[in-house]
Write an enzyme that holds these catalytic residues in place. Structure first.
Site, PDB file in Angstrom:
ATOM      1  N   SER A 135       0.795  -1.242  -0.047  1.00  0.00           N
ATOM      2  CA  SER A 135      -0.159   0.043  -0.251  1.00  0.00           C
ATOM      3  C   SER A 135       0.987   1.461  -0.076  1.00  0.00           C
ATOM      4  O   SER A 135       1.701   1.461  -1.124  1.00  0.00           O
ATOM      5  CB  SER A 135      -0.942  -0.188   1.292  1.00  0.00           C
ATOM      6  OG  SER A 135      -1.975   1.005   1.184  1.00  0.00           O
ATOM      7  N   ASP A 146     -10.230  -3.995  -4.896  1.00  0.00           N
ATOM      8  CA  ASP A 146      -9.401  -3.085  -3.719  1.00  0.00           C
ATOM      9  C   ASP A 146      -9.377  -1.806  -4.976  1.00  0.00           C
ATOM     10  O   ASP A 146      -9.290  -1.896  -5.961  1.00  0.00           O
ATOM     11  CB  ASP A 146      -7.889  -3.436  -3.923  1.00  0.00           C
ATOM     12  CG  ASP A 146      -6.931  -2.711  -3.070  1.00  0.00           C
ATOM     13  OD1 ASP A 146      -7.304  -1.465  -2.860  1.00  0.00           O
ATOM     14  OD2 ASP A 146      -5.673  -3.016  -3.076  1.00  0.00           O
ATOM     15  N   HIS A 164      -8.134  -5.300  -0.509  1.00  0.00           N
ATOM     16  CA  HIS A 164      -6.954  -4.468   0.357  1.00  0.00           C
ATOM     17  C   HIS A 164      -6.657  -5.067   1.588  1.00  0.00           C
ATOM     18  O   HIS A 164      -7.648  -5.328   2.400  1.00  0.00           O
ATOM     19  CB  HIS A 164      -7.196  -3.111   0.282  1.00  0.00           C
ATOM     20  CG  HIS A 164      -6.051  -2.180   0.701  1.00  0.00           C
ATOM     21  ND1 HIS A 164      -5.108  -1.927  -0.491  1.00  0.00           N
ATOM     22  CD2 HIS A 164      -5.094  -1.787   1.555  1.00  0.00           C
ATOM     23  CE1 HIS A 164      -4.135  -1.137   0.076  1.00  0.00           C
ATOM     24  NE2 HIS A 164      -4.025  -1.179   1.389  1.00  0.00           N
TER      25      HIS A 164
END
Length: 314
Positions: free
Chosen positions: A158, A256, A286
């Site tokens: 991320s 995601d 995610h």
């Protein structure tokens, strides 16, 4: 989009906890919640785990070094940058992921506790990430930790994937031993205009509203002035800046918001001749990379990442 039954169980469990959404809380409140959420994750035993510090641009940067085997080295190493939108996350929230990567790959992992926004907005996290990779790449420093500076890799998930991609670009010509980049659902375009942001922006753990909250804290009110900076949005870097960067594995999740930009980044790398693989996990959300205890594909993604790490430094 449909998620797998295991992911649905995770989403239902999170929903059952209740409470206000993260964007209605303070950064410290969200940090505490994130620590609690990650506390139940399994944490494999290591040969050695050591909390240390390396010099940074604004003081020492805490790091945690994971040594998976009793091999005296020098061993290849992965400098790992945790996720959390540049606002939350730390050595503890990603302790399980770091241990699992080290165990599966037999690579030393150096997890970096870079400075967080809003107390330390951009470019603090970038500066710390670059400082960490540079320090580990120095021969004397690497030797003191049993690391081979000619077999270094950088990775993250991320926001950490963002920082890893930035480091691979910024240090391309400086750190000759940087052999690979592991980018797990990386945030690489802060304009947040890709279709998956709308398609998956609600109901799949990470929401569009949370992404705006993270961006605001990281870049401030004038965020629009920064989105075209490759240190913020590595996807927009010029072709010349991408040529010759380390090969990459980009792991994405079907459900995601960050899916499309991660896959677009892999395509950009491929377009300039960089060996890059985009690996999408269908039915995933995610954060699934850290959910291997309850989501089989999370474990599978760790194994895929570990195989890529081993291959890169074989």
């Amino acid at each position: 989009m449909p998620v797998t039954p295991e992911v649905r169980t995770v989403l239902d469990a999170i929903a059952a906890i209740g409470g206000p959404p993260p964007e209605e809380l303070t950064p410290e409140e969200v940090r505490q919640a994130y620590r609690m959420l990650s506390a139940a994750e399994s944490r494999p035993e290591m040969e050695e785990v050591a909390d240390r510090a390396i010099p940074g641009p604004a003081g020492d940067i805490p790091v945690r070094v994971y040594v998976p085997t009793d091999d005296p080295g020098p061993r290849p190493a992965l400098v790992y940058l945790h996720g959390g939108g540049w606002v939350i996350g730390d050595l503890e929230t990603h302790d399980g992921v770091a241990r699992k990567l080290a165990t599966a790959s037999e690579v030393t992992v150096v997890s970096v506790d870079y400075r967080l926004a809003p107390e330390h907005p951009f470019p603090a996290a970038v500066d710390d990430a670059l400082a960490a990779v540079r320090w580990v790449a120095e021969s004397a420093n690497a030797a003191s930790w049993g690391i081979d500076p000619a077999r270094l890799m950088v990775g993250g998930d991320s926001a950490g994937g963002n920082l890893a991609a930035v480091a691979a670009q910024q240090l391309r010509d400086e750190v000759s031993g940087l052999r690979f980049q592991l980018l797990v659902y990386p945030a690489v375009d802060m304009a947040m205009a890709h279709p998956s942001v709308e398609e998956n922006g609600d109901g799949y753990f990470l929401t569009k509203a949370e992404m705006h909250w993270f961006r605001h804290h990281y870049l401030g009110d004038d965020w629009e002035a920064w989105v075209a900076d490759p240190r913020v949005s590595p996807l927009v870097a010029a072709d010349e800046a991408l040529r010759g960067v380390a090969p990459a594995l980009v792991i994405t999740a079907e459900c995601d918001p960050l899916r499309d930009e991660g896959e677009a980044y892999a395509a950009r790398l491929q377009g300039v001749g960089v060996e890059a693989k985009a690996s999408r996990y269908d039915g995933m959300i995610h954060g699934f990379f850290a959910m291997g205890d309850v989501v089989p594909d999370g474990k599978g993604a760790i194994e895929e990442a570990a195989e890529a790490l081993r291959t890169a430094v074989a």
